[in-house]
Enzyme design. Structure first.
Site, PDB file in Angstrom:
ATOM      1  N   LYS A 213      36.068  37.317  47.452  1.00 12.30           N
ATOM      2  CA  LYS A 213      36.830  36.666  48.509  1.00 12.30           C
ATOM      3  C   LYS A 213      38.270  37.176  48.505  1.00 12.30           C
ATOM      4  O   LYS A 213      38.822  37.517  49.536  1.00 12.30           O
ATOM      5  CB  LYS A 213      36.782  35.145  48.316  1.00 12.30           C
ATOM      6  CG  LYS A 213      37.564  34.374  49.343  1.00 12.30           C
ATOM      7  CD  LYS A 213      37.458  32.875  49.163  1.00 12.30           C
ATOM      8  CE  LYS A 213      38.428  32.180  50.115  1.00 12.30           C
ATOM      9  NZ  LYS A 213      38.429  30.735  49.997  1.00 12.30           N
ATOM     10  N   GLU A 219      37.274  40.877  36.899  1.00 12.73           N
ATOM     11  CA  GLU A 219      35.932  41.327  36.534  1.00 12.73           C
ATOM     12  C   GLU A 219      35.343  42.243  37.610  1.00 12.73           C
ATOM     13  O   GLU A 219      34.778  43.304  37.327  1.00 12.73           O
ATOM     14  CB  GLU A 219      34.991  40.121  36.364  1.00 12.73           C
ATOM     15  CG  GLU A 219      35.313  39.223  35.199  1.00 12.73           C
ATOM     16  CD  GLU A 219      36.265  38.086  35.562  1.00 12.73           C
ATOM     17  OE1 GLU A 219      37.082  38.246  36.507  1.00 12.73           O
ATOM     18  OE2 GLU A 219      36.208  37.040  34.893  1.00 12.73           O
ATOM     19  N   GLY A 270      34.764  29.857  47.776  1.00 14.56           N
ATOM     20  CA  GLY A 270      33.943  30.827  47.040  1.00 14.56           C
ATOM     21  C   GLY A 270      32.552  30.296  46.728  1.00 14.56           C
ATOM     22  O   GLY A 270      31.540  30.964  46.955  1.00 14.56           O
ATOM     23  N   ARG A 271      32.480  29.067  46.212  1.00 13.53           N
ATOM     24  CA  ARG A 271      31.168  28.538  45.805  1.00 13.53           C
ATOM     25  C   ARG A 271      30.358  28.020  46.982  1.00 13.53           C
ATOM     26  O   ARG A 271      29.244  27.546  46.806  1.00 13.53           O
ATOM     27  CB  ARG A 271      31.352  27.461  44.738  1.00 13.53           C
ATOM     28  CG  ARG A 271      32.314  26.363  45.102  1.00 13.53           C
ATOM     29  CD  ARG A 271      32.702  25.531  43.885  1.00 13.53           C
ATOM     30  NE  ARG A 271      33.763  24.588  44.191  1.00 13.53           N
ATOM     31  CZ  ARG A 271      35.062  24.860  44.180  1.00 13.53           C
ATOM     32  NH1 ARG A 271      35.467  26.091  43.880  1.00 13.53           N
ATOM     33  NH2 ARG A 271      35.964  23.950  44.445  1.00 13.53           N
ATOM     34  N   GLU A 356      32.998  23.083  39.220  1.00 11.27           N
ATOM     35  CA  GLU A 356      34.243  23.653  39.746  1.00 11.27           C
ATOM     36  C   GLU A 356      34.765  22.766  40.884  1.00 11.27           C
ATOM     37  O   GLU A 356      35.971  22.650  41.079  1.00 11.27           O
ATOM     38  CB  GLU A 356      34.017  25.097  40.228  1.00 11.27           C
ATOM     39  CG  GLU A 356      35.313  25.867  40.419  1.00 11.27           C
ATOM     40  CD  GLU A 356      35.111  27.368  40.572  1.00 11.27           C
ATOM     41  OE1 GLU A 356      35.182  28.100  39.575  1.00 11.27           O
ATOM     42  OE2 GLU A 356      34.883  27.808  41.714  1.00 11.27           O
ATOM     43  N   HIS A 387      10.222  23.073  25.736  1.00  7.75           N
ATOM     44  CA  HIS A 387      10.072  23.601  24.382  1.00  7.75           C
ATOM     45  C   HIS A 387      11.426  23.906  23.756  1.00  7.75           C
ATOM     46  O   HIS A 387      11.501  24.610  22.743  1.00  7.75           O
ATOM     47  CB  HIS A 387       9.186  24.847  24.410  1.00  7.75           C
ATOM     48  CG  HIS A 387       7.810  24.538  24.920  1.00  7.75           C
ATOM     49  ND1 HIS A 387       6.784  24.134  24.093  1.00  7.75           N
ATOM     50  CD2 HIS A 387       7.318  24.505  26.181  1.00  7.75           C
ATOM     51  CE1 HIS A 387       5.703  23.890  24.825  1.00  7.75           C
ATOM     52  NE2 HIS A 387       6.004  24.106  26.100  1.00  7.75           N
ATOM     53  N   LYS A 527      43.313  32.861  33.463  1.00 11.16           N
ATOM     54  CA  LYS A 527      43.472  34.178  34.100  1.00 11.16           C
ATOM     55  C   LYS A 527      44.871  34.720  33.841  1.00 11.16           C
ATOM     56  O   LYS A 527      45.055  35.898  33.515  1.00 11.16           O
ATOM     57  CB  LYS A 527      43.270  34.063  35.622  1.00 11.16           C
ATOM     58  CG  LYS A 527      41.841  33.867  36.068  1.00 11.16           C
ATOM     59  CD  LYS A 527      41.796  33.897  37.600  1.00 11.16           C
ATOM     60  CE  LYS A 527      40.475  33.399  38.135  1.00 11.16           C
ATOM     61  NZ  LYS A 527      40.447  33.223  39.585  1.00 11.16           N
TER      62      LYS A 527
END
Ligand code: F6P
Length: 557
Positions: A213, A219, A270-271, A356, A387, A527
């Protein structure tokens, strides 16, 4: 857009009459609610507390609540102005007050000409959507071909909201993925992620999608640089053809060297962005028709959220239930257990969406909150989770509500090509999958009494361990809450509805808490500190650092 603060008119949730009523109700009844008793008292409970929303049928009868709880929660919704706040969100008022933006992800999936947001927004959305889908279809038409530029592999580079949605959807709808395209997702700044992938690719047949965005994310830019380096080392020259950007910052992307871009807008969080150009890998993998079905499923849930009365509105009820479980029952986490391997990335997707959005400690006016907000969301697909951590869910000291997601009918890739025998075998596996989900929910609720455990233990007791002791280990307390969401099939449309349901549910609990569910300042400090520490790893300069960080830098060098 209406720039009025959306909270102004509504009291904080803990100052409402309904909140006090809920507190009293929780103390008098809530902690004493026993699901087994509730079902005995009301033989219609299962039907009464089940609800059909678009594509999603929900059974909320195994939650720790009763008729009075629901009534108080609906009162809370009214006192907090939830319907008006929902309408403001859907209209495009400023919902993200700390960034002065609307949160109009619903506009991304509305049909042409639909509102209630401005017509200009709809026009922009559809123009970009049509452009993106045409591009995707162009790639798909020549996928797997042998001419240079024909694409075999798509590498999607992005992180957080620019990764989790597309990755989750492509995995979930594997049966729809183009047979001659391979989709890869690279997110971690850890170069081992992309380094493991590159040797398997051919530059002339690879398309890199750089999704960000802001086009500033460390990253994503690091992985994009490595990808570009590899591409040119392999003799690749046509960056404009092999690198595509999806971003709100097309100029920044161009300065970085990515000139083929699909845009979206700052009012897309963003999400909440997989419905925008960020969904390009979905469109590449599934095609324009399936992408439009995904949008249509989400839109159907948007309409339900907008129009269904409070007491028959699934996102509203789930969001209110979340508040009840968190603030009054004191549950700190919820486990998402999709009984569908295809949904294996859904828990990770929901972690960002919920935590978030609602992991906040102040209200929209910046006032510290005296009550809890987001719970911890975690999970794994069934039956694998059984399990691993289900032991704790059944007998551990904490009560963790479990959310079962079931798909009635599985979808297999190339199902018609399967032999009848193989089909029968897979059908049996699916029945086993469903039976496991039903059994887990039943075991959580019904438990096993000490008497039942004692009679079983008698058979296995040994002189060393008396059967009373074994029986205590084999007793299940039961009365552990869960809810079940059931999809008929995991189609693009059903998945769209399921995701939109969770978006709205998250908004509802955030609105009750009076927080801004659309910002994420909590990710910024780390950040910024990283920018300071990165050069210190090279230089060894530890001046002014806390002792623990200084020691680690010294050891890492
Ligand atoms: O981690 C914080 C965050 O800003 C998320 O909200 C976002 O989805 C992600 O980083 C990626 O951001 P961008 O799309 O700008 O690269």
């Amino acid at each position: 857009m209406n720039r009025d603060a959306p909270m102004a008119a509504w009291p904080r949730c803990d100052r409402t009459v309904a909140w006090s009523a809920l507190q009293g109700h929780a103390e008098a009844h809530g902690h004493a609610l026993d699901l087994r008793q509730l079902f005995t008292d009301d033989p219609q409970r299962a039907q009464r507390l089940s609800l059909q929303a678009p594509e999603v049928w929900a059974d909320l009868s195994r939650a720790h609540w009763d008729v009075a709880t629901r009534r108080h929660l609906l009162d809370l919704a009214r006192e907090c102005g939830l319907e008006a706040r929902r309408d403001a969100l859907l209209r495009g008022d400023i919902a993200n007050v700390t960034e002065g933006r609307a949160a109009l992800h619903t506009a991304l999936r509305a049909p042409k000409g639909a509102g209630p947001f401005s017509a200009h927004i709809g026009e922009q959305v559809h123009a970009e959507l049509d452009r993106m889908l045409a591009f995707a279809e162009g790639i798909r038409a020549r996928a797997g071909g042998e001419q240079p530029g024909d694409i075999h592999d798509i590498v999607h580079i992005g992180i957080g909201g620019s990764d989790l949605g597309p990755q989750m959807v492509v995995a979930a709808l594997g049966a729809w993925v183009h047979p001659r395209l391979r989709l890869h997702f690279v997110s971690n700044v850890d170069g081992q992620d992309i380094a493991a992938l590159l040797p398997r690719l051919k530059a002339q047949h690879t398309l890199f999608v750089v999704a960000s965005k802001t086009f500033t994310t460390q990253e994503t830019l690091a992985n994009a640089r490595t990808a570009r380096q590899w591409f040119t080392e392999q003799g690749g020259t046509d960056i404009a053809r092999h690198f595509v950007g999806t971003t709100t910052q097309v100029t920044t992307a161009a300065a970085f060297g990515v000139t083929t871009t699909f845009g979206f807008w700052d009012w897309v969080g963003g999400r909440f962005s997989m419905w925008s150009a960020i969904g390009l890998p979905i469109a590449l993998a599934l095609g324009a028709e399936a992408f439009r079905e995904l949008l249509a499923g989400a839109h159907a849930m948007d309409r339900h959220f907008a129009n269904a009365p409070l007491d028959a509105n699934l996102p509203m009820l789930l969001g209110l239930l979340d508040v009840w479980q968190r603030n009054f029952m004191g549950y700190r986490s919820r486990c998402v257990a999709p009984y569908s391997q295809n949904l294996h990335r859904l828990p990770a997707y929901l972690q960002q969406l919920v935590m978030e959005s609602n992991g906040k400690g102040v209200d929209v006016d910046g006032q510290p909150l005296p009550y809890a907000t987001s719970d911890v969301v975690w999970g794994e697909p069934g039956t694998n989770g059984q399990h691993a951590f289900f032991q704790m869910l059944h007998q551990g000291s904490d009560v963790v509500p479990v959310e079962f997601i079931l798909v009635r009918q599985p979808s297999y890739r190339d199902a018609e090509a399967l032999s009848p025998a193989l089909r029968a075998s897979l059908a049996q596996q699916h029945q086993a999958l469903l039976a496991n989900a039903l059994a887990q929910a039943q075991a959580l609720m019904c438990g096993k009494t000490s008497e039942q455990a004692l009679s079983e233990a008698a058979a296995t007791a040994s002189p060393e361990v008396p059967c009373e002791v074994i029986a205590r280990h084999r007793t299940f307390p039961g009365n552990r809450p869960s809810l079940t969401l059931l999809l008929d099939r995991l189609t693009p449309s059903a998945l769209g509805a399921l995701v939109a349901l969770h978006e709205h549910r998250t908004f509802v609990s955030g609105a009750v808490w009076g927080i801004n569910s659309f910002d994420q300042w909590g990710v910024e400090l780390g950040k910024a500190l990283c920018q300071d520490l990165l050069p210190r790893l090279d230089s060894g300069d530890v001046s002014g650092l806390d002792a623990a960080t200084a020691q680690l830098i010294t050891r890492l060098r």
